[in-house]
Design a protein around this motif. Structure first.
Motif, PDB file in Angstrom:
ATOM      1  N   SER A  25      11.510  -0.805 -14.394  1.00 42.15           N
ATOM      2  CA  SER A  25      11.514   0.665 -14.451  1.00 42.15           C
ATOM      3  C   SER A  25      10.163   1.216 -14.035  1.00 42.15           C
ATOM      4  CB  SER A  25      11.854   1.145 -15.861  1.00 42.15           C
ATOM      5  OG  SER A  25      13.149   0.748 -16.222  1.00 42.15           O
ATOM      6  N   MET A  26       9.103   0.581 -14.497  1.00 40.02           N
ATOM      7  CA  MET A  26       7.754   1.019 -14.154  1.00 40.02           C
ATOM      8  C   MET A  26       7.513   0.874 -12.650  1.00 40.02           C
ATOM      9  SD  MET A  26       4.098  -0.290 -15.669  1.00 40.02           S
ATOM     10  CE  MET A  26       4.282  -1.916 -15.001  1.00 40.02           C
ATOM     11  N   ILE A  27       7.934  -0.242 -12.082  1.00 37.62           N
ATOM     12  CA  ILE A  27       7.768  -0.458 -10.644  1.00 37.62           C
ATOM     13  C   ILE A  27       8.551   0.598  -9.860  1.00 37.62           C
ATOM     14  CG2 ILE A  27       8.337  -2.033  -8.749  1.00 37.62           C
ATOM     15  CD1 ILE A  27       7.693  -4.344 -10.720  1.00 37.62           C
ATOM     16  N   GLY A  28       9.779   0.878 -10.286  1.00 38.67           N
ATOM     17  CA  GLY A  28      10.587   1.896  -9.622  1.00 38.67           C
ATOM     18  C   GLY A  28       9.945   3.273  -9.702  1.00 38.67           C
ATOM     19  N   THR A  29       9.384   3.599 -10.858  1.00 37.14           N
ATOM     20  CA  THR A  29       8.727   4.892 -11.035  1.00 37.14           C
ATOM     21  C   THR A  29       7.505   5.000 -10.130  1.00 37.14           C
ATOM     22  OG1 THR A  29       9.480   5.016 -13.320  1.00 37.14           O
ATOM     23  CG2 THR A  29       7.618   6.412 -12.704  1.00 37.14           C
ATOM     24  N   PHE A  30       6.704   3.961 -10.100  1.00 39.43           N
ATOM     25  CA  PHE A  30       5.523   3.976  -9.229  1.00 39.43           C
ATOM     26  C   PHE A  30       5.918   4.074  -7.763  1.00 39.43           C
ATOM     27  CE2 PHE A  30       2.876   1.616 -12.582  1.00 39.43           C
ATOM     28  CZ  PHE A  30       2.380   2.798 -13.083  1.00 39.43           C
ATOM     29  N   ALA A  31       6.936   3.336  -7.357  1.00 39.05           N
ATOM     30  CA  ALA A  31       7.379   3.378  -5.957  1.00 39.05           C
ATOM     31  C   ALA A  31       7.881   4.778  -5.597  1.00 39.05           C
ATOM     32  CB  ALA A  31       8.472   2.338  -5.712  1.00 39.05           C
ATOM     33  N   GLY A  32       8.675   5.374  -6.478  1.00 39.26           N
ATOM     34  CA  GLY A  32       9.178   6.727  -6.231  1.00 39.26           C
ATOM     35  C   GLY A  32       8.056   7.739  -6.147  1.00 39.26           C
ATOM     36  N   SER A  33       7.103   7.623  -7.041  1.00 39.67           N
ATOM     37  CA  SER A  33       5.963   8.541  -7.020  1.00 39.67           C
ATOM     38  C   SER A  33       5.141   8.361  -5.753  1.00 39.67           C
ATOM     39  CB  SER A  33       5.066   8.303  -8.236  1.00 39.67           C
ATOM     40  OG  SER A  33       5.761   8.584  -9.425  1.00 39.67           O
ATOM     41  N   PHE A  34       4.942   7.130  -5.342  1.00 46.12           N
ATOM     42  CA  PHE A  34       4.173   6.846  -4.134  1.00 46.12           C
ATOM     43  C   PHE A  34       4.852   7.429  -2.893  1.00 46.12           C
ATOM     44  CE2 PHE A  34       3.180   4.026  -0.526  1.00 46.12           C
ATOM     45  CZ  PHE A  34       1.807   4.224  -0.474  1.00 46.12           C
ATOM     46  N   ILE A  35       6.158   7.209  -2.771  1.00 41.20           N
ATOM     47  CA  ILE A  35       6.895   7.705  -1.610  1.00 41.20           C
ATOM     48  C   ILE A  35       6.890   9.235  -1.604  1.00 41.20           C
ATOM     49  CG2 ILE A  35       9.208   7.866  -0.593  1.00 41.20           C
ATOM     50  CD1 ILE A  35       9.605   4.929  -1.515  1.00 41.20           C
ATOM     51  N   THR A  36       7.119   9.831  -2.760  1.00 42.06           N
ATOM     52  CA  THR A  36       7.113  11.291  -2.858  1.00 42.06           C
ATOM     53  C   THR A  36       5.736  11.839  -2.499  1.00 42.06           C
ATOM     54  OG1 THR A  36       8.809  11.211  -4.576  1.00 42.06           O
ATOM     55  CG2 THR A  36       7.537  13.239  -4.386  1.00 42.06           C
TER      56      THR A  36
END
Length: 93
Positions: A25-36
């Motif tokens: 979940s943390m990795i997904g959140t970081f990836a989403g934040s990075f892409i955004t």
């Protein structure tokens, strides 16, 4: 005793499962934040570029208007001089 051992192993397994789910979940959140963040940065850069183009056009217009005003002043001065010459000629003539 064996049952306690199995329950302990199940708890450890569940704990690891929760840790893994939390990490994913943390990795997904970081990836989403990075892409955004990257998309937002790209959009901001695009908008700044468009504003720079508009400012450049505006500055070009201001420069042209300044030149026109200078030319207008020169022409007005030439007209004044010509009018004075005509007036002098009319007085002499």
């Amino acid at each position: 005793m064996r049952r306690c051992k199995q329950e302990g192993e199940e708890r450890v397994t569940q704990a690891w499962a929760m840790i893994i789910v939390g990490a994913l979940s943390m990795i997904g959140t970081f990836a989403g934040s990075f892409i955004t963040g990257r998309k937002a940065t790209a959009l901001i850069a695009y908008r700044i570029e468009q504003l720079e183009k508009r400012v450049s056009k505006h500055n070009s217009l201001v420069e042209r208007m300044y030149k026109l005003e200078e030319e207008s002043s020169v022409l007005q001065e030439q007209i004044k001089v010509a009018n004075h010459r005509l007036a002098d000629l009319e007085e002499k003539g």
